[in-house]
Design a protein around this motif. Structure first.
Motif, PDB file in Angstrom:
ATOM      1  N   GLU A  41       0.880  -1.180   0.000  1.00 12.28           N
ATOM      2  CA  GLU A  41       0.000   0.000   0.000  1.00 12.28           C
ATOM      3  C   GLU A  41       0.914   1.226   0.000  1.00 12.28           C
ATOM      4  O   GLU A  41       1.228   1.779   1.037  1.00 12.28           O
ATOM      5  CB  GLU A  41      -0.904  -0.027   1.236  1.00 12.28           C
ATOM      6  CG  GLU A  41      -1.821  -1.244   1.252  1.00 12.28           C
ATOM      7  CD  GLU A  41      -2.477  -1.500   2.610  1.00 12.28           C
ATOM      8  OE1 GLU A  41      -3.596  -2.054   2.633  1.00 12.28           O
ATOM      9  OE2 GLU A  41      -1.866  -1.159   3.642  1.00 12.28           O
ATOM     10  N   GLN A  74      -0.992  -1.153  -4.549  1.00 16.29           N
ATOM     11  CA  GLN A  74      -2.270  -0.488  -4.256  1.00 16.29           C
ATOM     12  C   GLN A  74      -2.013   0.902  -3.688  1.00 16.29           C
ATOM     13  O   GLN A  74      -1.064   1.103  -2.927  1.00 16.29           O
ATOM     14  CB  GLN A  74      -3.075  -1.318  -3.260  1.00 16.29           C
ATOM     15  CG  GLN A  74      -4.422  -0.717  -2.900  1.00 16.29           C
ATOM     16  CD  GLN A  74      -5.268  -1.705  -2.112  1.00 16.29           C
ATOM     17  OE1 GLN A  74      -5.654  -2.748  -2.601  1.00 16.29           O
ATOM     18  NE2 GLN A  74      -5.551  -1.363  -0.864  1.00 16.29           N
ATOM     19  N   ASN A 105      -1.226   6.858   0.310  1.00 15.69           N
ATOM     20  CA  ASN A 105      -2.618   7.135   0.697  1.00 15.69           C
ATOM     21  C   ASN A 105      -3.089   8.491   0.168  1.00 15.69           C
ATOM     22  O   ASN A 105      -4.074   9.042   0.649  1.00 15.69           O
ATOM     23  CB  ASN A 105      -2.793   7.052   2.216  1.00 15.69           C
ATOM     24  CG  ASN A 105      -2.036   8.140   2.960  1.00 15.69           C
ATOM     25  OD1 ASN A 105      -1.264   8.899   2.363  1.00 15.69           O
ATOM     26  ND2 ASN A 105      -2.252   8.228   4.268  1.00 15.69           N
ATOM     27  N   TYR A 165      -2.599   3.932   6.093  1.00 18.96           N
ATOM     28  CA  TYR A 165      -3.450   3.442   5.009  1.00 18.96           C
ATOM     29  C   TYR A 165      -4.641   2.740   5.653  1.00 18.96           C
ATOM     30  O   TYR A 165      -4.777   1.519   5.644  1.00 18.96           O
ATOM     31  CB  TYR A 165      -2.688   2.477   4.096  1.00 18.96           C
ATOM     32  CG  TYR A 165      -3.332   2.319   2.733  1.00 18.96           C
ATOM     33  CD1 TYR A 165      -3.006   3.178   1.695  1.00 18.96           C
ATOM     34  CD2 TYR A 165      -4.283   1.328   2.503  1.00 18.96           C
ATOM     35  CE1 TYR A 165      -3.604   3.054   0.441  1.00 18.96           C
ATOM     36  CE2 TYR A 165      -4.880   1.198   1.266  1.00 18.96           C
ATOM     37  CZ  TYR A 165      -4.542   2.063   0.241  1.00 18.96           C
ATOM     38  OH  TYR A 165      -5.153   1.936  -0.996  1.00 18.96           O
TER      39      TYR A 165
END
Length: 374
Positions: free
Chosen positions: A68, A117, A71, A326
């Protein structure tokens, strides 16, 4: 007319759950019934799903190392903790060398695949950065790491650039297949357009990706018919992989104002297991992820999902210092574990669930492969 309707309802419920489970195709009414089963009928559903999974995709569970990496987001989805208008998260974007180090960890530990992501962005700098990252990950792994992207709605050109660079799976969750419900959980503006979201799935197919999507289960305003329609949407659109799990509220979002309408977390968890089980029977050869959100409700939630049909798990290999920021929802698990801790824990859990890890294997969707061979 009323008598005819009553007779139709009576006839419908004379069909047993066992008879429904013997069918090869479920109607919407069948799915709604299966979503509400209890006790012995629920166990029959789960047993059929487990047997279907073993027969069609086997007992292996495949890792997707999850990174991740940012953000930062241009969207304002009403349920999301990293929405643009939330001032509370500390915004971050992980440096390229740290992302590549996480990818190297996945490669060295035989994960075989990873997921990049982030919050949604569409600017050229972001697009070019992802393109370059994908190429470098392929290089450092001698082309052996499979790459899934989960980076939101993009143009056809962007999808194709990333595909040419080496990504071959894409996860774009629609969150609901119902237009009215979509606009209850998203602002209605150019950045949050239901038709555009659906169109993006078509663009991904046309660009050659294995296409994944998914929904949240137990949203405010959602009913069983919505969830049944979601499963039918997956089937009718021949989706290759699904990531879906329980909706878990976040206090810093507009949707939190409707928490009084929510089902209990346990009910949302139970519904999620039924959704996974029903989908496994409906689409026997797709990939289904055991969502991390399940573990936010039940400490062995992901293991339970594996037992009833899931065959993908995404260990979080994001650098630990960034994980807490995140936070799409509250009570996100494993935010303080290192990548190695997460890996060891998950392997033990998977074995406890009667499965094994497919180390060194991409674990591509058999559904996608079958379509390619037709």
């Amino acid at each position: 007319m009323a008598r005819d309707n009553m007779q139709q309802t009576k006839t419908q419920y004379m069909t047993t759950i066992a008879e429904i489970l013997d069918q090869t195709t479920f109607s919407k009414a069948d799915i709604v019934r299966l979503l509400t089963v209890q006790d012995a009928d629920r166990q029959a559903l789960f047993a059929k799903a487990e047997a279907t999974k073993i027969a069609h995709v086997g007992k292996k569970v495949f890792y997707r190392g999850l990174i991740e990496f940012s953000n930062v987001c241009i969207k304002d989805c009403l349920y999301c903790g990293i929405r643009k208008s939330n001032p509370n998260p500390t915004r971050y974007t992980i440096a390229e060398d740290e992302i590549l180090e996480a990818a190297r960890f996945a490669y060295n530990n035989k994960y075989a695949s990873l997921v990049l992501q982030a919050g949604e962005r569409t600017d050229e700098k972001f697009v070019a950065t992802i393109e370059d990252l994908v190429r470098k990950i392929k290089e450092l792994s001698d082309n052996s790491l499979g790459i899934t992207l989960s980076l939101g709605e993009q143009s056809r050109e962007t999808y194709e650039r990333w595909r040419v660079a080496g990504a071959h799976r894409y996860l774009l969750r629609i969150e609901t297949s119902n237009r009215e419900l979509y606009y209850k959980i998203h602002p209605e503006n150019a950045l949050h357009d239901f038709d555009q979201r659906i169109q993006a799935l078509s663009l991904l197919k046309e660009s050659g990706y294995q296409v994944g999507t998914g929904v949240m289960i137990g949203l405010p305003f959602q009913n069983m018919e919505h969830l049944a329609d979601d499963l039918i949407f997956f089937r009718d659109n021949s989706i290759d992989m699904i990531g879906m799990g329980p909706y878990i509220e976040h206090k810093d979002t507009p949707l939190a104002a409707f928490n009084n309408q929510l089902l209990s977390r346990q009910t949302r968890f139970d519904l999620s297991l039924r959704m996974i089980a029903i989908l496994r029977i409906m689409m026997p050869d797709i990939n289904i992820a055991a969502a991390t959100a399940l573990q936010a409700i039940d400490p062995i939630g992901r293991e339970k999902a594996i037992k009833v049909g899931a065959n993908i798990i995404m260990p979080n290999i994001t650098p630990t210092e960034n994980r807490g920021q995140y936070r799409l929802y509250e009570d996100k698990p494993c935010t303080d574990e290192g990548a190695e801790d997460c890996s060891n824990c998950l392997e033990a859990r998977i074995h406890m669930a009667g499965s094994e890890v497919g180390f060194g294997e991409w674990g591509d969707s058999k559904h996608f492969i079958s379509k390619q061979q037709q």
